[in-house]
Write an enzyme that holds these catalytic residues in place. Structure first.
Site, PDB file in Angstrom:
ATOM      1  N   GLY A  12       0.817  -1.208   0.000  1.00 33.36           N
ATOM      2  CA  GLY A  12       0.000   0.000   0.000  1.00 33.36           C
ATOM      3  C   GLY A  12       0.848   1.253   0.000  1.00 33.36           C
ATOM      4  O   GLY A  12       1.667   1.446   0.900  1.00 33.36           O
ATOM      5  N   GLY A  16       0.227   6.207   4.872  1.00 38.80           N
ATOM      6  CA  GLY A  16       1.001   5.437   5.836  1.00 38.80           C
ATOM      7  C   GLY A  16       2.146   4.677   5.214  1.00 38.80           C
ATOM      8  O   GLY A  16       3.280   4.708   5.702  1.00 38.80           O
ATOM      9  N   VAL A  80      -2.113  -7.760  -4.166  1.00 41.63           N
ATOM     10  CA  VAL A  80      -1.842  -8.765  -3.131  1.00 41.63           C
ATOM     11  C   VAL A  80      -3.116  -9.560  -2.857  1.00 41.63           C
ATOM     12  O   VAL A  80      -4.200  -8.984  -2.701  1.00 41.63           O
ATOM     13  CB  VAL A  80      -1.342  -8.090  -1.839  1.00 41.63           C
ATOM     14  CG1 VAL A  80      -1.261  -9.089  -0.691  1.00 41.63           C
ATOM     15  CG2 VAL A  80       0.015  -7.446  -2.084  1.00 41.63           C
ATOM     16  N   GLU A 172     -18.670  17.968   2.107  1.00 35.31           N
ATOM     17  CA  GLU A 172     -17.878  18.644   1.075  1.00 35.31           C
ATOM     18  C   GLU A 172     -18.472  18.430  -0.313  1.00 35.31           C
ATOM     19  O   GLU A 172     -18.533  19.360  -1.133  1.00 35.31           O
ATOM     20  CB  GLU A 172     -16.435  18.158   1.158  1.00 35.31           C
ATOM     21  CG  GLU A 172     -15.737  18.677   2.417  1.00 35.31           C
ATOM     22  CD  GLU A 172     -14.406  17.980   2.722  1.00 35.31           C
ATOM     23  OE1 GLU A 172     -13.617  18.550   3.472  1.00 35.31           O
ATOM     24  OE2 GLU A 172     -14.189  16.862   2.210  1.00 35.31           O
ATOM     25  N   ASP A 301      -6.041   3.098   7.715  1.00 37.35           N
ATOM     26  CA  ASP A 301      -7.438   2.665   7.776  1.00 37.35           C
ATOM     27  C   ASP A 301      -7.568   1.166   7.969  1.00 37.35           C
ATOM     28  O   ASP A 301      -8.671   0.670   8.208  1.00 37.35           O
ATOM     29  CB  ASP A 301      -8.164   3.066   6.488  1.00 37.35           C
ATOM     30  CG  ASP A 301      -8.371   4.568   6.379  1.00 37.35           C
ATOM     31  OD1 ASP A 301      -8.299   5.248   7.417  1.00 37.35           O
ATOM     32  OD2 ASP A 301      -8.591   5.058   5.257  1.00 37.35           O
ATOM     33  N   ALA A 317      -5.570  11.135   7.184  1.00 38.46           N
ATOM     34  CA  ALA A 317      -4.209  11.095   6.650  1.00 38.46           C
ATOM     35  C   ALA A 317      -3.128  11.368   7.701  1.00 38.46           C
ATOM     36  O   ALA A 317      -2.127  10.639   7.757  1.00 38.46           O
ATOM     37  CB  ALA A 317      -4.083  12.078   5.487  1.00 38.46           C
TER      38      ALA A 317
END
Length: 420
Positions: A12, A16, A80, A172, A301, A317
């Site tokens: 990923g 992170g 993966v 938003e 997450d 984030a």
């Protein structure tokens, strides 16, 4: 004989995973960075692509380009399918394997429809660039179809936009779509009045922006209603179909439905048989490792951890970046024969934009709202973008929208003009 470098595999390349790779610079490691997409995405601004405010290239960067000067990093464009913890191998969907000494799972989250996965076909969510461009097409095509529609009921349905979920993304999206209809598009159409478009924000809970203080939540709702958004609270959606959305026992006909109500973690917990919460997030140890597997970390997450003064760490984030930094420091400490303590999250604040000149910010003791909050929101997001060119491009796009109410990314790039 020279010892082999310690093999770190990061699955990923979100906030992170990328932060982990950055922070391991200079360490005696060999890194393999795996992602099923070839780009890192600045997800907080994804809704601005969906609402034609920004182009895709302004909020995404090729992973290989970001890692071009890191000779110890190998980037793999692959999906993966699992992890063999006993053999310490990451399993790829083409049957190949990637061995590791330390594994970092930063696999993010996906949409959650609370047991109604069939709703995804009618109400797409917003997690990827593909999602954003699909939503942009839905929104822009709705106005185009309405321009050609002669039946008043069908035209009304095409000009009705429903957003399910009033968290930051839902708020938003609703605010931006309403401003497009009221300020950006009116002069472009001849047969319809775009200011008559309905933007309906539906929330099952008692208020919008539930994670914010009551006064900021109330301000956000009032601001949304002022710019034309219909806010529906305390009503759970019970059905979504081709015609629209059912809530409160009634059908609201709407051709554009957007899901912003919930997420579910990636299948990392399933890969490892690890404990997880109701949303599928791995329940990690205090140092972000998988129970029983100190060589495997999970962040972002993907995980659930009470490391914010005893409260759950939010799925944002800054939290993922802090976790990535902690994991990198832990790996480097272990290589030195040292140990690293538990992860502790430091909250820098919560931000949400309501419209082009309105936002709310919660810094804890300091709470801001209105135009000054909007400027701080914009500066904060520009600061965290990668590269001077992207910062300047986004800043200029926002200034143009602020001054002229024009959004340059109003391109329909998929499909044809055939009416459906």
């Amino acid at each position: 004989m020279t010892a082999k470098p310690h093999r770190v595999v990061i699955v990923g390349a979100g906030f992170g995973g990328l932060e982990t790779a950055y922070r391991l610079a200079g360490a005696p490691v060999e890194i393999t960075l795996i992602d099923r997409r070839n780009h890192h995405l600045f997800q907080p601004l994804l809704y601005q692509v969906a609402t034609a405010s920004l182009a895709t290239s302004e909020i995404a960067w090729p992973i290989r380009h970001l890692m071009r000067d890191r000779r110890e990093v190998t980037t793999l464009f692959a999906t993966v399918s699992g992890v063999d913890a006993a053999r310490r191998c990451v399993l790829i969907d083409d049957g190949s394997e990637v061995p590791y000494d330390t594994l970092v799972l930063a696999t993010g989250a996906r949409h959650a429809y609370f047991g109604h996965d069939e709703w995804e076909a009618w109400a797409p969510g917003l997690k990827t660039l593909e999602d954003a461009t699909t939503l942009r097409r839905h929104i822009l095509v709705a106005f185009e179809r309405a321009e050609r529609e002669t039946d008043s009921a069908r035209r009304a349905a095409r000009l009705t936009f429903v957003i399910i979920g009033a968290g930051p993304t839902g708020v938003e999206l609703a605010g931006t779509i309403a401003e497009m209809a009221h300020h950006t598009l009116p002069a472009d159409f001849r047969n319809i009045d775009t200011t008559k478009a309905r933007v309906v924000l539906i929330e099952a809970g008692p208020r919008v922006l539930a994670g914010f203080p009551d006064e900021l939540s109330a301000y956000a709702q009032a601001s949304l209603e002022k710019i034309g958004v219909e806010v529906v609270l305390g009503q759970a959606v019970t059905e979504i179909n081709r015609e629209g959305v059912v809530f409160g026992g009634k059908l609201l006909e709407a051709k554009t439905r957007i899901w912003a109500a919930g997420v579910r973690a990636s299948p990392a917990a399933e890969w490892l048989g690890a404990p997880s919460d109701r949303a599928g997030r791995v329940q990690v140890e205090a140092d972000l490792t998988i129970p029983g597997h100190p060589e495997i970390f999970a962040i972002g997450d993907t995980v659930s951890i009470n490391a914010w003064d005893g409260k759950p760490v939010p799925g944002i984030a800054p939290a993922a970046k802090q976790q990535g930094r902690h994991v990198a420091e832990t790996i480097k400490a272990r290589l030195r024969g040292e140990t690293k303590g538990a992860f502790r999250y430091k909250h820098a604040g919560s931000l949400a934009q309501i419209g082009k000149r309105l936002a709310v910010i919660d810094f804890g003791k300091v709470k801001l709202r209105g135009t000054i909050a909007w400027w701080i929101w914009g500066i904060a997001h520009i600061y965290f973008l990668i590269g001077l060119r992207h910062r300047l491009s986004v800043a200029l796009s926002w200034l143009w929208i602020y001054a002229r109410d024009q959004r340059a990314a109003r391109l329909i790039t998929q499909g044809s003009s055939k009416v459906v």
